[in-house]
Design a protein around this motif. Structure first.
Motif, PDB file in Angstrom:
ATOM      1  N   ASP A 625       6.102   8.016 -12.957  1.00 19.45           N
ATOM      2  CA  ASP A 625       5.044   8.827 -13.534  1.00 19.45           C
ATOM      3  C   ASP A 625       3.816   7.943 -13.725  1.00 19.45           C
ATOM      4  OD1 ASP A 625       3.295  10.230 -15.162  1.00 19.45           O
ATOM      5  OD2 ASP A 625       4.913  11.249 -16.239  1.00 19.45           O
ATOM      6  N   LEU A 626       2.884   8.028 -12.774  1.00 23.81           N
ATOM      7  CA  LEU A 626       1.733   7.128 -12.810  1.00 23.81           C
ATOM      8  C   LEU A 626       0.818   7.460 -13.986  1.00 23.81           C
ATOM      9  CD1 LEU A 626       1.040   6.942  -8.997  1.00 23.81           C
ATOM     10  CD2 LEU A 626       1.806   5.067 -10.461  1.00 23.81           C
ATOM     11  N   ALA A 627       0.759   8.743 -14.339  1.00 23.55           N
ATOM     12  CA  ALA A 627      -0.125   9.132 -15.447  1.00 23.55           C
ATOM     13  C   ALA A 627       0.362   8.530 -16.763  1.00 23.55           C
ATOM     14  CB  ALA A 627      -0.189  10.652 -15.555  1.00 23.55           C
ATOM     15  N   ASP A 628       1.672   8.551 -16.962  1.00 24.35           N
ATOM     16  CA  ASP A 628       2.230   8.019 -18.205  1.00 24.35           C
ATOM     17  C   ASP A 628       2.543   6.525 -18.119  1.00 24.35           C
ATOM     18  OD1 ASP A 628       2.024  10.395 -19.390  1.00 24.35           O
ATOM     19  OD2 ASP A 628       4.175  10.863 -19.467  1.00 24.35           O
ATOM     20  N   GLY A 629       2.422   5.994 -16.916  1.00 24.04           N
ATOM     21  CA  GLY A 629       2.730   4.573 -16.769  1.00 24.04           C
ATOM     22  C   GLY A 629       4.172   4.258 -17.055  1.00 24.04           C
ATOM     23  N   CYS A 630       5.065   5.082 -16.513  1.00 20.89           N
ATOM     24  CA  CYS A 630       6.465   4.819 -16.800  1.00 20.89           C
ATOM     25  C   CYS A 630       7.338   5.255 -15.630  1.00 20.89           C
ATOM     26  CB  CYS A 630       6.812   5.480 -18.131  1.00 20.89           C
ATOM     27  SG  CYS A 630       8.114   6.642 -18.134  1.00 20.89           S
ATOM     28  N   ALA A 631       8.371   4.482 -15.389  1.00 21.23           N
ATOM     29  CA  ALA A 631       9.334   4.796 -14.333  1.00 21.23           C
ATOM     30  C   ALA A 631      10.684   5.052 -14.984  1.00 21.23           C
ATOM     31  CB  ALA A 631       9.439   3.644 -13.344  1.00 21.23           C
ATOM     32  N   LEU A 632      11.299   6.181 -14.633  1.00 19.85           N
ATOM     33  CA  LEU A 632      12.615   6.505 -15.169  1.00 19.85           C
ATOM     34  C   LEU A 632      13.678   6.058 -14.172  1.00 19.85           C
ATOM     35  CD1 LEU A 632      11.875  10.067 -16.566  1.00 19.85           C
ATOM     36  CD2 LEU A 632      12.125   7.933 -17.860  1.00 19.85           C
ATOM     37  N   VAL A 633      14.676   5.364 -14.677  1.00 21.02           N
ATOM     38  CA  VAL A 633      15.703   4.822 -13.798  1.00 21.02           C
ATOM     39  C   VAL A 633      17.085   5.151 -14.356  1.00 21.02           C
ATOM     40  CG1 VAL A 633      14.170   2.904 -13.201  1.00 21.02           C
ATOM     41  CG2 VAL A 633      15.876   2.593 -15.000  1.00 21.02           C
ATOM     42  N   PRO A 695       9.963   9.047   3.506  1.00 25.02           N
ATOM     43  CA  PRO A 695       8.545   9.161   3.169  1.00 25.02           C
ATOM     44  C   PRO A 695       8.327   9.140   1.661  1.00 25.02           C
ATOM     45  CG  PRO A 695       9.426  11.300   3.762  1.00 25.02           C
ATOM     46  CD  PRO A 695      10.542  10.313   3.975  1.00 25.02           C
ATOM     47  N   LEU A 696       7.157   8.736   1.266  1.00 25.61           N
ATOM     48  CA  LEU A 696       6.774   8.750  -0.141  1.00 25.61           C
ATOM     49  C   LEU A 696       5.455   9.495  -0.281  1.00 25.61           C
ATOM     50  CD1 LEU A 696       7.517   5.046  -1.089  1.00 25.61           C
ATOM     51  CD2 LEU A 696       8.683   7.065  -2.017  1.00 25.61           C
ATOM     52  N   ASP A 697       5.252  10.061  -1.445  1.00 22.17           N
ATOM     53  CA  ASP A 697       4.018  10.794  -1.690  1.00 22.17           C
ATOM     54  C   ASP A 697       3.278  10.120  -2.845  1.00 22.17           C
ATOM     55  OD1 ASP A 697       2.029  12.653  -1.711  1.00 22.17           O
ATOM     56  OD2 ASP A 697       3.170  14.096  -2.909  1.00 22.17           O
ATOM     57  N   LEU A 698       2.599   9.040  -2.514  1.00 22.37           N
ATOM     58  CA  LEU A 698       1.865   8.305  -3.542  1.00 22.37           C
ATOM     59  C   LEU A 698       0.379   8.324  -3.182  1.00 22.37           C
ATOM     60  CD1 LEU A 698       4.311   5.302  -3.929  1.00 22.37           C
ATOM     61  CD2 LEU A 698       3.731   6.953  -5.717  1.00 22.37           C
ATOM     62  N   PRO A 699      -0.478   8.262  -4.175  1.00 28.11           N
ATOM     63  CA  PRO A 699      -1.918   8.331  -3.885  1.00 28.11           C
ATOM     64  C   PRO A 699      -2.415   7.091  -3.141  1.00 28.11           C
ATOM     65  CG  PRO A 699      -1.541   7.866  -6.217  1.00 28.11           C
ATOM     66  CD  PRO A 699      -0.189   8.142  -5.608  1.00 28.11           C
ATOM     67  N   THR A 700      -3.501   7.269  -2.404  1.00 32.62           N
ATOM     68  CA  THR A 700      -4.106   6.105  -1.743  1.00 32.62           C
ATOM     69  C   THR A 700      -4.838   5.280  -2.789  1.00 32.62           C
ATOM     70  OG1 THR A 700      -6.144   7.291  -1.338  1.00 32.62           O
ATOM     71  CG2 THR A 700      -4.543   7.274   0.435  1.00 32.62           C
ATOM     72  N   ARG A 701      -5.022   4.046  -2.425  1.00 31.02           N
ATOM     73  CA  ARG A 701      -5.797   3.164  -3.301  1.00 31.02           C
ATOM     74  C   ARG A 701      -6.908   2.515  -2.482  1.00 31.02           C
ATOM     75  NH1 ARG A 701      -1.530   0.437  -7.398  1.00 31.02           N
ATOM     76  NH2 ARG A 701      -0.237   0.011  -5.590  1.00 31.02           N
ATOM     77  N   GLU A 702      -8.072   2.463  -3.101  1.00 34.65           N
ATOM     78  CA  GLU A 702      -9.246   1.929  -2.422  1.00 34.65           C
ATOM     79  C   GLU A 702      -9.524   0.535  -2.956  1.00 34.65           C
ATOM     80  OE1 GLU A 702     -11.120   3.964  -0.376  1.00 34.65           O
ATOM     81  OE2 GLU A 702      -9.867   5.739  -0.722  1.00 34.65           O
ATOM     82  N   LEU A 703      -9.951  -0.298  -2.075  1.00 39.80           N
ATOM     83  CA  LEU A 703     -10.263  -1.663  -2.472  1.00 39.80           C
ATOM     84  C   LEU A 703     -11.556  -2.089  -1.791  1.00 39.80           C
ATOM     85  CD1 LEU A 703      -9.137  -4.347  -3.799  1.00 39.80           C
ATOM     86  CD2 LEU A 703      -8.130  -4.822  -1.561  1.00 39.80           C
ATOM     87  N   ARG A 704     -12.597  -2.318  -2.582  1.00 38.10           N
ATOM     88  CA  ARG A 704     -13.805  -2.959  -2.039  1.00 38.10           C
ATOM     89  C   ARG A 704     -13.651  -4.437  -2.323  1.00 38.10           C
ATOM     90  NH1 ARG A 704     -19.429  -1.569  -1.528  1.00 38.10           N
ATOM     91  NH2 ARG A 704     -18.543   0.300  -0.578  1.00 38.10           N
ATOM     92  N   THR A 705     -13.635  -5.236  -1.278  1.00 34.43           N
ATOM     93  CA  THR A 705     -13.330  -6.643  -1.509  1.00 34.43           C
ATOM     94  C   THR A 705     -14.098  -7.522  -0.528  1.00 34.43           C
ATOM     95  OG1 THR A 705     -11.507  -8.219  -1.825  1.00 34.43           O
ATOM     96  CG2 THR A 705     -11.271  -6.625  -0.041  1.00 34.43           C
ATOM     97  N   VAL A 706     -13.773  -8.799  -0.538  1.00 33.72           N
ATOM     98  CA  VAL A 706     -14.442  -9.774   0.318  1.00 33.72           C
ATOM     99  C   VAL A 706     -13.455 -10.228   1.382  1.00 33.72           C
ATOM    100  CG1 VAL A 706     -15.590 -12.024   0.373  1.00 33.72           C
ATOM    101  CG2 VAL A 706     -15.877 -10.513  -1.604  1.00 33.72           C
ATOM    102  N   ALA A 707     -13.953 -10.325   2.612  1.00 31.77           N
ATOM    103  CA  ALA A 707     -13.089 -10.742   3.706  1.00 31.77           C
ATOM    104  C   ALA A 707     -13.757 -11.846   4.506  1.00 31.77           C
ATOM    105  CB  ALA A 707     -12.778  -9.558   4.629  1.00 31.77           C
ATOM    106  N   VAL A 708     -12.920 -12.646   5.129  1.00 41.33           N
ATOM    107  CA  VAL A 708     -13.388 -13.567   6.146  1.00 41.33           C
ATOM    108  C   VAL A 708     -12.832 -13.016   7.457  1.00 41.33           C
ATOM    109  CG1 VAL A 708     -11.381 -15.067   5.751  1.00 41.33           C
ATOM    110  CG2 VAL A 708     -13.376 -15.980   6.926  1.00 41.33           C
ATOM    111  N   TRP A 709     -13.618 -13.052   8.510  1.00 37.29           N
ATOM    112  CA  TRP A 709     -13.064 -12.595   9.785  1.00 37.29           C
ATOM    113  C   TRP A 709     -13.670 -13.359  10.932  1.00 37.29           C
ATOM    114  CZ3 TRP A 709     -16.364  -9.569   6.840  1.00 37.29           C
ATOM    115  CH2 TRP A 709     -17.531  -9.066   7.436  1.00 37.29           C
ATOM    116  N   PHE A 710     -12.891 -13.450  11.998  1.00 35.14           N
ATOM    117  CA  PHE A 710     -13.456 -14.041  13.204  1.00 35.14           C
ATOM    118  C   PHE A 710     -13.272 -13.107  14.383  1.00 35.14           C
ATOM    119  CE2 PHE A 710      -9.496 -15.440  15.173  1.00 35.14           C
ATOM    120  CZ  PHE A 710      -8.671 -15.821  14.122  1.00 35.14           C
ATOM    121  N   THR A 711     -14.236 -13.199  15.289  1.00 37.43           N
ATOM    122  CA  THR A 711     -14.207 -12.402  16.505  1.00 37.43           C
ATOM    123  C   THR A 711     -14.212 -13.362  17.689  1.00 37.43           C
ATOM    124  OG1 THR A 711     -16.620 -12.329  16.589  1.00 37.43           O
ATOM    125  CG2 THR A 711     -15.517 -10.526  15.453  1.00 37.43           C
TER     126      THR A 711
END
Ligand code: ZN
Ligand code: ZN
Length: 843
Positions: A625-633, A695-711
């Motif tokens: 439960d992502l809203a409640d921040g808890c996992a039931l096991v 399959p899993l049904d979890l929300p996507t997560r966005e990340l704006r970050t810094v990268a190094v890349w070479f071409t």
């Protein structure tokens, strides 16, 4: 030794391990200890198998201490107080740092574990408190436990009028006001400074006005995004002090680290002088590098993926790294993937060429415990620690029923009572073996270990030395063993001992200019007092832009007297929280809280169906439960392990800097990474066989970050002999190894960074390899990779070329977190790719 009998703040009196620092005896004897001599123990351990797993033995010699006279300004009262604690004179580095601080210079003392760093700041701080009855000192530790240890040490000196006190989340309300008004040595942590003291600066004005010293202990832990936040909390502190007319001296203590003056300067925003020559005595350590043996082919089923897979688009449900238009699935590493492969328990049975480090460590732990040797095994992941403890217990019980009870697991996620009980049991000898995450690195009073096993390179040489520094009691000889995991960095290190024993430790990396840190911190500062143009210089590069954005977003209002916070509520800023709040793991049938998992890992470790281990007991997750921040096991021990997978897409937002090197381009810039945990595999623990993918049904997560890349230009690849069909495998393999080797350059590990490679990227329109920070806004890792690009890629190239495998293995080009099933990979072509880059890139 010239009257220096001991610099030991003493374990017997219950003072902190942290301060236990210099061993009591200035000289070291290898005399009879509670266990066998380390050389004998090591001989027996390595004689078990057919092949000798030890690739190198380093004798870290005992070192005599170099004492120094007390500084003339240290009063007789202060010297006498230290003398009662067994400190007869400071060691040279302590005196040097103390003198600098007393003269008013900001100073960082960066020396080894147990080198007595605390005396370096206690001396000038306490001398000042004694000399000036109005002065105050603020001490910051990264954890409450460490602050509590330090409080005990300072309180034990029983100095008149100092009134040391901890002020943190555990401090009862009733005591807080007394502390604010009367304590002159307040011990706290950056979180409390951020959430409590700075917002309440009016109540603290008396304390801050008289602030003489700010002590920042274990300052190397302030790295990455957390470090960048702390850097701004310290600027906010300086700003408040300045408003009250105080300019405190900063004294920092760091584990040994590369260029500590620069890192401390970035952290505080001040010029800092470094003291790095360790003059404390040390017991000798026999340090072995251990490479687990290769498994026979049939059991290691590992079939490295054949090079240059004929199909350029592998039929993976989760997508793949290349070619477009399939969204490139990549090696998603980031905060959401902190767990090393062994964390997935059962991974060790799968497609590995070598016996897993976890199993090897478990066996070593069982063997040392059977010999009566008090042993601490460091394991990188919490699940891994559980697995090591469980396996060691099982082997011991098979040998002598009941013996397994003397081994336990220990990790940060345990509840406090559990942790205290484990510490007590180890100290009393009820436990002989403990498998731990690095939670023990900080502030826990554990001494008297005869052997330390390090399961997998802990990511930095600084951590390695800290962990190894646990070995040895009272100056006795001890054994340390680094057990290599099956990955490029570990393999490189056990075959390049000079990279461990001959290299300076790495620099601590943080990036205060990270806009994702800077903007919220400026908002906090604006609540504390309106921002002025002069403040912008204090907060450094990017502050003006961040303020403009806050104005545009309606958070700040500009008035003639400065920028004002517009809202009633304070901004909610969590210094450690880029991974989100921790998720509680709760047993559904009983409602019992088993522990917590950090938010960033929760999608990977606590998705529905995930197998979760706690104290060796296996649970299966029913619901997250992502809203409640808890996992039931519920408790269940299936014979499979679970392995989550994500899909990733990346687009270039902007280029910060680049090097145009003919056919090769090297870039640093901002990127957007989108990822989603989409499925998990169930794998048979015994065989590694994949049972199914769900399959899993979890929300996507966005990340704006810094990268190094070479071409690279396609022509240069063709000229180098890389066939077009092999380009994806070549880039992919180079990317994996480059991620694996980056920790050699920066204080990160491969789980902090992600990568993506593609034969044509929509933004670069060329064959491209991206390596990005797994933290919003970047943590400085990609920046460091860019700054050291040729050294980094040279080590990458060498690691691949020197690996003994034929077609690629986890020790070179395979990745434990590949979102693409390590397919395709081409080891020989990866070397060609890197040769092209290195031939063109200026050093
Ligand atoms: Zn290999
Ligand atoms: Zn991959």
């Amino acid at each position: 030794m010239q009257g220096v009998t001991s610099n030991d703040f003493s374990s017997a009196q219950g003072t902190p391990r942290h301060d236990l620092e210099s061993s009591p005896a200035a000289t070291v004897s290898a005399g009879p200890g509670p266990g066998p001599a380390p050389e004998d123990l090591l001989r027996r351990l390595r004689a078990r198998g057919a092949a000798d797993p030890v690739t190198h033995v380093e004798r870290v010699p005992a070192r005599a201490g170099v004492p120094a006279p007390w500084p003339p300004w240290a009063s007789a009262e202060l010297r006498a107080a230290f003398a009662t604690r067994g400190v007869v004179a400071p060691w040279q580095h302590q005196a040097e740092a103390a003198n600098l601080a007393y003269e008013g210079q900001h100073v960082v003392v960066a020396t080894g574990t147990a080198s007595g760093k605390s005396l370096a700041y206690q001396l000038p701080a306490l001398a000042t408190l004694l000399a000036d009855p109005r002065a105050t000192v603020l001490y910051l530790a990264p954890t409450k436990a460490l602050a509590a240890d330090q409080l005990r040490a300072v309180a034990a000196l029983e100095l008149e009028g100092v009134r040391p006190a901890c002020y943190d989340g555990d401090t009862p309300r009733a005591e807080r006001e007394w502390i604010r008004r009367h304590s002159r040595f307040v011990l706290t942590n950056p979180d409390m400074l951020h959430h409590g003291i700075l917002p309440g600066h009016a109540q603290w004005s008396g304390f801050l006005r008289r602030l003489a010293y700010v002590v920042i202990d274990e300052c190397h832990t302030y790295r990455g995004v957390f470090g960048s936040h702390v850097a701004h909390v310290l600027r906010r502190l300086r700003r408040q002090c300045a408003r009250f007319g105080a300019t405190p001296v900063f004294v920092l203590a760091s584990a040994t680290s590369g260029d500590p003056a620069t890192a401390a300067g970035r952290l505080t925003g001040l010029p800092v002088t470094a003291v790095t020559e360790d003059a404390s005595p040390r017991g000798g350590v026999t340090f072995a590098l251990w490479e687990p043996p290769l498994l026979p082919p049939e059991s290691g089923s590992a079939a490295p993926v054949p090079p240059g897979s004929s199909s350029p688009v592998p039929p993976q449900a989760t997508g793949d790294d290349f070619p477009l238009p399939v969204p490139p699935q990549a090696d998603g590493g980031h905060s959401s993937l902190p767990a090393p492969p062994q964390a997935d328990g059962g991974h060790d049975d799968l497609r590995q060429v070598r016996r897993s480090a976890l199993r090897e460590t478990a066996d070593l732990l069982a063997d040392t415990v059977a010999e009566g040797v008090r042993t601490l095994a460091f394991v990188r992941s919490r699940k891994g620690a559980e697995v090591v403890a469980a396996n060691a217990r099982r082997s011991l019980d098979e040998a002598v029923p009941g013996l397994g009870d003397r081994v336990a697991a220990y990790r940060g996620g345990y509840l406090r009572e559990e942790r205290r009980e484990l510490e007590r049991a180890l100290l009393h000898g009820d436990l002989l073996g403990l498998a731990s995450t690095n939670a023990l690195e900080l502030g826990v009073d554990l001494v008297g270990l005869d052997a330390v096993l390090i399961c997998g390179y802990p990511g930095t040489r600084a951590s390695l030395w800290q962990q190894a520094g646990r070995a040895g009691r009272s100056g006795q000889e001890a054994l340390a063993v680094l057990v290599a995991r099956d990955d490029p960095l570990d393999t490189y290190l056990v075959h390049h001992p000079e990279a461990i024993f001959g290299a300076p430790v790495e620099a601590t990396v943080l990036d205060p200019a990270n806009p994702y840190v800077l903007a919220p911190q400026l908002a906090c500062a604006a609540v504390e007092a309106p921002l002025t143009p002069a403040d912008l210089a204090l907060f450094g590069d990017g502050a003006k832009e961040a303020v403009d954005e806050l104005v545009a977003a309606g958070a700040l209002r500009q008035r003639p007297t400065g920028w004002y916070w517009r809202h009633r509520e304070r901004p909610e800023v969590d210094l450690r929280g880029e991974g989100g709040a921790p998720v509680c793991v709760v047993e559904s049938s009983t409602g019992r809280l088993l522990g917590t998992v950090d938010g960033g890992s929760s999608h990977f470790l606590l998705h529905p169906g995930a197998v979760h281990l706690h104290q060796g007991v296996s649970y299966v997750v029913d619901d997250l439960d992502l809203a409640d921040g808890c996992a039931l096991v519920h408790a269940e021990e299936p014979d499979w392990s679970t392995h989550a997978r994500d899909v990733t897409d990346l687009s270039v937002v902007s280029v910060r800097s680049y090097v145009d090197a003919g056919p090769v381009g090297m870039f640093l810039g901002e990127v957007d990474v989108t990822s989603q945990v989409v499925s998990y595999q169930r794998r048979r623990i015994a065989t590694g066989e994949v049972i199914d993918t769900r399959p899993l049904d979890l929300p996507t997560r966005e990340l704006r970050t810094v990268a190094v890349w070479f071409t690279l230009s396609p022509q240069s690849l063709t000229l180098a002999g890389v066939q077009p069909a092999d380009v994806p495998g070549a880039l992919h393999a180079a990317e994996h190894a480059a991620i694996g080797l980056l920790p050699l350059m920066a204080t990160c590990d491969r789980w902090d960074i992600g990568g993506l490679s593609t034969a044509v990227h929509q933004d670069t329109e060329a064959p491209t390899v991206f390596v990005y920070d797994g933290h919003p806004g970047g943590a400085g890792f990609a920046e460091r990779a860019y700054a050291t690009a040729s050294a980094w890629l040279r080590a990458t190239r060498d690691a691949i070329a020197e690996c003994g495998c034929e077609t690629g293995c986890p020790s070179c080009v395979q990745s434990p977190k590949c979102g693409n099933g390590n397919n395709p990979l081409s080891k020989p072509d990866a070397i060609r790719v890197l040769d092209v880059v290195l031939a063109n890139l200026p050093d």
